[in-house]
Each structure stands twice: as C-alpha cells, then as structure tokens.
Design an enzyme around this catalytic site. Structure first.
Site, PDB file in Angstrom:
ATOM      1  N   ALA A 271       0.670  -1.065  -0.206  1.00  0.00           N
ATOM      2  CA  ALA A 271      -0.142   0.200   0.499  1.00  0.00           C
ATOM      3  C   ALA A 271       0.836   1.403  -0.193  1.00  0.00           C
ATOM      4  O   ALA A 271       1.793   1.596   0.308  1.00  0.00           O
ATOM      5  CB  ALA A 271      -1.118   0.305   1.117  1.00  0.00           C
TER       6      ALA A 271
ATOM      7  N   LYS B 278      -3.040   5.013  -3.375  1.00  0.00           N
ATOM      8  CA  LYS B 278      -3.878   5.596  -2.083  1.00  0.00           C
ATOM      9  C   LYS B 278      -5.090   4.536  -1.992  1.00  0.00           C
ATOM     10  O   LYS B 278      -5.742   4.829  -1.220  1.00  0.00           O
ATOM     11  CB  LYS B 278      -3.677   6.639  -1.335  1.00  0.00           C
ATOM     12  CG  LYS B 278      -1.683   6.590  -0.894  1.00  0.00           C
ATOM     13  CD  LYS B 278      -1.553   8.165  -0.850  1.00  0.00           C
ATOM     14  CE  LYS B 278      -0.347   7.791  -0.095  1.00  0.00           C
ATOM     15  NZ  LYS B 278      -0.259   7.419   0.798  1.00  0.00           N
TER      16      LYS B 278
ATOM     17  N   SER C 298       2.015   2.749  11.168  1.00  0.00           N
ATOM     18  CA  SER C 298       2.546   3.733  10.611  1.00  0.00           C
ATOM     19  C   SER C 298       3.060   4.841  11.796  1.00  0.00           C
ATOM     20  O   SER C 298       2.312   5.219  12.710  1.00  0.00           O
ATOM     21  CB  SER C 298       0.815   4.925  10.314  1.00  0.00           C
ATOM     22  OG  SER C 298       1.787   5.719   9.539  1.00  0.00           O
TER      23      SER C 298
END
Length: 534
Positions: A202, A206, A350
């Site tokens: 990914a 997006k 993240s």
C-alpha cells in the site's frame, strides 16, 4: 495553304513513337511556347531513317540533337515506371514506419525491458518532478491513462482483470509449458493459488485508482490504501523526500485519503464493469453474482492467480485514547470496502499518525482485531468465500520480546494474520553511509532533522530478523492449529532478498520503495531473480 500542304506531306516521316513523344513533350510546355509548331517541319538530311528522325524541328535556340531526343524518350519511360512504383514504395515505407512504432510500443510496454524502465523512465520522472510527491501523483496519473488506452506496462503473460481469462502470447505460452515444472513461482494462500509470492505494498495506489495497472506489472498481490473512514488531507507538505544515495525514502504523508466511501464506490464500479463485460448482468444484480463467486475468480482481484488487499486505518482526528471511536473507524472501513477485496490489512503501525502505534498494546489490539474480524464475517455473508481475510500490520520498531509476544497473542486469539514491517523512525544506520560519502548533505539533513518513516535497503536485516522471530512465536502458539500467514515488508529490492524473507518464514514478500527506483519492470526482474535462485 501551301505551308499546310508541306506539313501534311512531311507527316509520313513520323513513327508512332515519334507522335507519342511529341504529345508528351507538348503537354508539358506552356501554351505560349507552342507557336513554333506552325512552322514547317524539316527532316534533317543526315538521317537515313524516319525512326532516327527527331520529331522536334524548332528555331535555332530550341534545336535538339538525335541523341537528346533518345534521352528524352528514355527519361519518359523511366518516369512512367517510377510513377507505377511510387505507390508501392509509399506502402512499404508506411508499413515499415507503422511496424517500427508498434514494435517500439511492444518493447517499452513490456516489463521485461527493465533497462528502459529503471534507467530511463524512472530517472526522467525524478528529474522532471524534483518533489517526490509530485512525481508520485504524476506516476499514478500516467499509469491510469496508459491503462485506459491499453498502452500500460505489462508482463506479456498476464491475466486480464476485466476478462478473467489468461491472455498469453503464443510463443510465451509454449515456453511457459516447457519450463513450468522447474521454474513456476505459484504458491497457495488460504487454499487459493496465486501466481507468485510477491506483492506491491500500500502507498503507491492510495485510493484504489490503478489496481489493475499494478496487477499487470506481475505481482500476485496488490495492496491499495491506506484508506480512512472519513476523507483527510494528511500532514502538511513537503512530506516526502528521496534518499537517492541509498535508494530510499522518508515520508510523513499521514495517511492522506479520499475516504472509504470514495474508495468503495471506485471498487464497486470496477466489479460491475467486470460483471457486465463477462455476461453476469449490470448493476447490483451483476455485482452480487460476481461477489458470490459465479465468475470463478476472487471477488477482489477479479483474476485467477491474484488477490487484492486494502489497508485501513483510523482518522487523525479520532483520539487514540478513545477505544470505542477507534474501533468504529476500522469497522466502518471494513463495512464499506471489505466486500470488494480479498484481504483487509489493519494498519496500527504508521509512525506518522499520532497514537496509532499505541494500538499495538496486547489487550487493545486484541479487542480491535476482534471487532474487525466480526465485521469481516458480516461482509462475507453475501460472498461465496466467506469474506475477506484479515491481517494486521505491525511496526519494526516494537521489537522487544514482550512487545512481540503481546502482538502474537492478540493475532492468535483473534484469528488474523500478520504483515511484519512498516517504515521505521530509527536512524542508527545513518552514520556509516555519511562517513563513506554515500549520501549528500541534503539527504543527511532530511534523515537527521525531518520527522517521518524511512523505507529502503537498510530495512532488510531488521525485516529478516523480525520475520524469523514472528514465525517461531506464531508456530509455537498455534501448535496444532491454523498456520498464520506472514507478509514480509521492508527493504526487499531483489529476488534474492525476497527468497531470504521466504526462507525466514514469510509466505509473501512485499515491495514498495524498490518500485520507485526500479520502475515498472521491478516485479518482473525480481521474479526472474527468484526463479534463478530457486
């Protein structure tokens, strides 16, 4: 009158060839220049035969010799032949030109042309767009446009995602059959066969704009996203930097997303186009038939041997301390996009979203994953495969034994699988390349002063170590139960490195930054290297 009689008496000197020459010559002369034809025609006394007679008797300044006459006749014949050949020459030239253009297009759209993609296209894109984010957007738009007109880069033996059937060149089909036994990269995940154990991570796509264009590059799995429930802009620009000296990147995008509704609409339209094209009807009815499995292909990838994943995450505005709001974010994403994909990856790692990595704590992670799995089951009620598989993406920076043990326990109890690795906030490796002069002062400043996650070759040792540790711990905790699937992500740039990850216990090796520098031929190159290693 007398002059006219003299002309009549001299006509018998002209042969048919002479008359033809006169006609051709006079037809090419201006009208004003024909007045001399009214003068008496005089046959030169030196000629013994009428065939040698030059049929042009002009005033002194127009006089032509017999040899000149013969040359004129020969030139006329040559001109006639040239006129006949001219269309043939034009056709041959045009055919050669068109053939050359098609051959060039065939070559440059073939992902096996790695030199073209890696050393021409990718550097030109970086030169034209010094800002990495601008280059990213331009690359996505370019692939989207090229795919729409059928000029996108592709492996020459691929599955057509719109048609569901393999489209393979005859010569390549023969080679494939001859070498399949010793060089096939096909493997199985959850009982489903995929073309190869390489995936595109990914971040490149997006908002699910180009999944089919990415499949065409040769990957067995494509992951789109990250997708958030509500649209969000992410962090302020600039937020992406290239570390060209190490073929790496630093990014702090902050999960910029157009939102789950927009992504779901795009994926839904893709499924309906597929249904209509393959005779399952249009609209909602066609969509349901494809999702039930009537097309015989995975409902996400829409192609045999492929799988489509979507990565989901919480919105920046959702407070990490509010467990209920966090779960609602992820569940809403699953309910909106889950039905159109084969896998859902829960991003809790993240480094660019405040509080996100805190969700990896054992009990909180177990509750979150349980809620997402329940939503996946609800989504799968109308599907033939029971719904999308669920994976969790964990950080490479949480590598203490206690942290890994808590994550593994949550994974096992919730019944999900693992993507090991994400970008890292650590910079303990920077000093070496600086001393060796491998990175510029500007790149050193980015690495030491800019916030964000790093991705690049330096990630590989940590990825391999973590994959091995997760595999051992997962196998120990699931003894006698279902084997958990591991995706390895971070620092993998070659087929040999992908093989190292697989030997450490991963089932799939993922690439991201390698595509930025290697271009559209990266996956095909890695597959060739992987075959050679095997």
């Amino acid at each position: 009158m007398a002059s006219r009689d003299r002309i009549a008496r001299q006509v018998w000197f002209f042969t048919p060839r002479d008359l033809l020459s006169i006609t051709r010559y006079t037809s090419r002369r201006p009208i004003g220049s024909l007045s001399h034809l009214h003068e008496p025609l005089r046959r030169p006394k030196s000629l013994s035969s009428s065939r040698a007679f030059c049929p042009f008797s002009y005033p002194q300044h127009h006089h032509r010799s017999p040899s000149s006459c013969q040359a004129s006749t020969s030139s006329s014949a040559s001109s006639s032949t040239s006129t006949i050949l001219s269309p043939t020459r034009t056709f041959l030239f045009s055919a050669t030109l068109v053939g050359s253009v098609f051959l060039l297009l065939y070559i440059v759209t073939d992902t096996r042309a790695t030199f073209f993609h890696q050393y021409l296209v990718a550097p030109v894109l970086r030169f034209v767009y010094p800002d990495a984010e601008d280059a990213h957007a331009a690359g996505v738009k370019m692939l989207k446009t090229l795919y729409a007109v059928g000029l996108h880069p592709r492996e020459r033996a691929v599955y057509d995602s719109e048609g569901g059937e393999e489209k393979e060149e005859p010569v390549l089909a023969t080679l494939r059959r001859a070498t399949a036994a010793k060089s096939s990269l096909r493997t199985e995940l959850w009982g489903q066969e995929i073309d190869c154990p390489l995936a595109i991570s990914a971040g490149l796509d997006k908002d699910a704009e180009i999944p089919d264009a990415l499949f065409a590059l040769g990957a067995g799995i494509v992951e789109v996203g990250g997708v958030t429930n509500e649209p969000q802009l992410g962090n302020q620009r600039p937020r992406v930097w290239r570390i060209t000296g190490r073929r790496g990147m630093v990014n702090r995008y902050g999960l910029n997303s157009k939102g789950a509704d927009a992504t779901a609409a795009r994926l839904r339209e893709r499924v309906r186009r597929f249904a209509l094209k393959n005779g399952f009807g249009g609209g909602e009815e066609g969509e349901k038939r494809v999702l039930r499995g009537e097309a015989g292909v995975p409902p996400g990838a829409l192609a045999k041997g492929k799988m489509l994943a979507v990565q989901i995450a919480k919105n920046q505005g959702t407070r990490a301390e509010d467990d209920r709001a966090v779960r609602e974010d992820y569940v809403a994403c699953m309910e909106k996009v889950g039905k159109y994909v084969d896998m859902v990856v829960v991003n809790v790692s993240s480094p660019n979203t405040p509080g996100l990595r805190e969700l990896q704590a054992g009990e909180r992670l177990r509750e979150l994953l349980g809620a997402v799995v329940d939503a996946a089951r609800r989504v799968g009620e109308g599907r033939g495969d029971g719904g999308p598989k669920v994976l969790v993406k964990v950080s490479p920076d949480e590598d203490e034994d206690g942290q890994i043990r808590g994550i593994v326990q949550a994974v096992v109890e919730s019944g999900v699988h693992v993507v090991v690795g994400n970008t890292t906030k650590r910079r303990d490796w920077v000093a070496g390349p600086v001393r060796q002069g491998l990175i510029s002062d500007g790149e050193r400043r980015v690495l030491t002063q800019e916030e964000g996650g790093y991705s690049g070759p330096e990630m590989l040792p940590r990825t391999l170590e973590l994959v091995g540790r997760y595999r051992k711990m997962l196998d120990r905790m699931t003894r006698g139960g279902e084997r958990r699937v591991i995706f390895a992500s971070g620092g993998i740039t070659t087929g040999g490195e992908a093989l190292q990850a697989l030997r450490q216990g991963a089932d799939v090796a993922m690439v991201y930054t390698a595509l930025v520098y290697g271009g559209s031929g990266t996956v095909t190159r890695m597959k060739g290297e992987l075959k050679a290693e095997i």
